[in-house]
Design an enzyme around this catalytic site. Structure first.
Site, PDB file in Angstrom:
ATOM      1  CB  SER A  11      -0.925   0.018   1.221  1.00  0.00           C
ATOM      2  OG  SER A  11      -1.870  -1.015   1.149  1.00  0.00           O
ATOM      3  CB  THR A  45       2.189  -4.564   9.916  1.00  0.00           C
ATOM      4  OG1 THR A  45       0.815  -4.266   9.678  1.00  0.00           O
ATOM      5  CG2 THR A  45       2.330  -5.280  11.253  1.00  0.00           C
ATOM      6  CD  GLU A 134      -2.436  -8.837   4.269  1.00  0.00           C
ATOM      7  OE1 GLU A 134      -2.433  -7.868   5.053  1.00  0.00           O
ATOM      8  OE2 GLU A 134      -2.141  -8.736   3.061  1.00  0.00           O
ATOM      9  NE  ARG A 135      -7.436  -9.739   0.061  1.00  0.00           N
ATOM     10  CZ  ARG A 135      -7.396  -9.373  -1.207  1.00  0.00           C
ATOM     11  NH1 ARG A 135      -7.628 -10.278  -2.158  1.00  0.00           N
ATOM     12  NH2 ARG A 135      -7.124  -8.136  -1.534  1.00  0.00           N
TER      13      ARG A 135
END
Length: 279
Positions: A11, A45, A134-135
């Site tokens: 992102s 993160t 990740e999801r």
């Protein structure tokens, strides 16, 4: 072994769900046989651990060609010249124990032989596969939040009395408890099924990777919301935990893919797989 703290960088300040809009670029320098990385990544993160310096190691995705899909993975390490923390993200609604930061790359030299992961311009499938994993992981995190909220509801409704009875004797509280448990178990079954059948070396598992997160993230938030409602004013303060669970759950509807992106992705995949879905 925990000696290095790392993260993944996709992102950007102006590119979230639309990952192909990323503007971070890595240009090849033939003289040094290196890529020169420039750009900014956001919401990372473990981007910082102490609020001042970066984490130890990161997997960074950057544009390396003219096509929207010309994306390459790079390893960027702490203390590389030009690699800095832009800002530590503070005052978050939830997940406050997770150190989150903006990372800045300014003319970071990355040797091709040691810091390029996989094929140049070939990281798209890896990025999609990482997002699938990740999801599913975030869906599992949702289960943990929901389970804790249910445990707190059971405890409080068994101890607190109103009108001479413990709260669990009242129909509305019974509704909260029973509905929350049923939704939690449905989510757990879905997550375990998808995780059990996931081939970590494959890609193309997006339909159910999106699906488990689309179901479990709102489920966890709704369960935490019922726990707050069960406790009334006490649920609204930090001492009773459940308000933090609600705040933490909200992120799971955004991070790793928004609910809206899951709707889009799943509708596309359902059209593709029409007539081929498992019964």
């Amino acid at each position: 072994d925990g000696s290095a703290i790392g993260g993944m960088c996709i992102s950007e300040p102006n590119a979230g769900t639309d990952v192909f809009a990323m503007s971070t670029v890595a240009n090849y320098d033939q003289g040094s046989d290196s890529y020169i990385l420039n750009g900014t990544k956001m919401w990372i993160t473990n981007g910082t651990v102490n609020g001042q310096t970066t984490g130890d190691i990161f997997l960074v995705y950057a544009k390396t060609g003219p096509s929207r899909q010309d994306i390459t993975q790079f390893v960027v390490e702490k203390d590389m010249p030009g690699f800095t923390v832009g800002q530590k993200i503070t005052d978050k609604c939830g997940m406050r124990a997770s150190m989150t930061a903006e990372l800045v790359f300014q003319d970071v030299h990355l040797p091709k032989q040691s810091h390029v992961v996989g094929q140049v311009n070939g990281a798209l499938l890896c990025m999609m596969r990482n997002l699938e994993i990740e999801r599913i992981t975030l869906a599992a995190m949702s289960l943990g939040i929901a389970k804790r909220a249910i445990d707190e509801m059971i405890r409080y409704s068994s101890e607190r009395k109103a009108f001479g009875k413990e709260l669990h004797h009242f129909g509305q509280i019974q509704n909260y408890l029973a509905t929350s448990y049923a939704e939690f178990m449905a989510g757990r079954s879905y997550v375990y099924n998808v995780a059990n059948n996931l081939d970590l070396s494959s890609h193309g598992n997006g339909l159910d990777a999106d699906g488990v997160k689309l179901y479990c993230a709102p489920m966890a938030k709704n369960v935490a919301d019922r726990a707050i409602q069960t406790m009334g004013g006490y649920g609204y303060v930090g001492q009773y935990v459940v308000e933090r669970l609600w705040r933490d759950a909200k992120l799971l509807e955004i991070g790793g893919g928004t609910n809206e992106s899951h709707h889009k992705n799943m509708t596309r995949d359902l059209r593709t797989y029409a007539g081929k879905l498992n019964s």
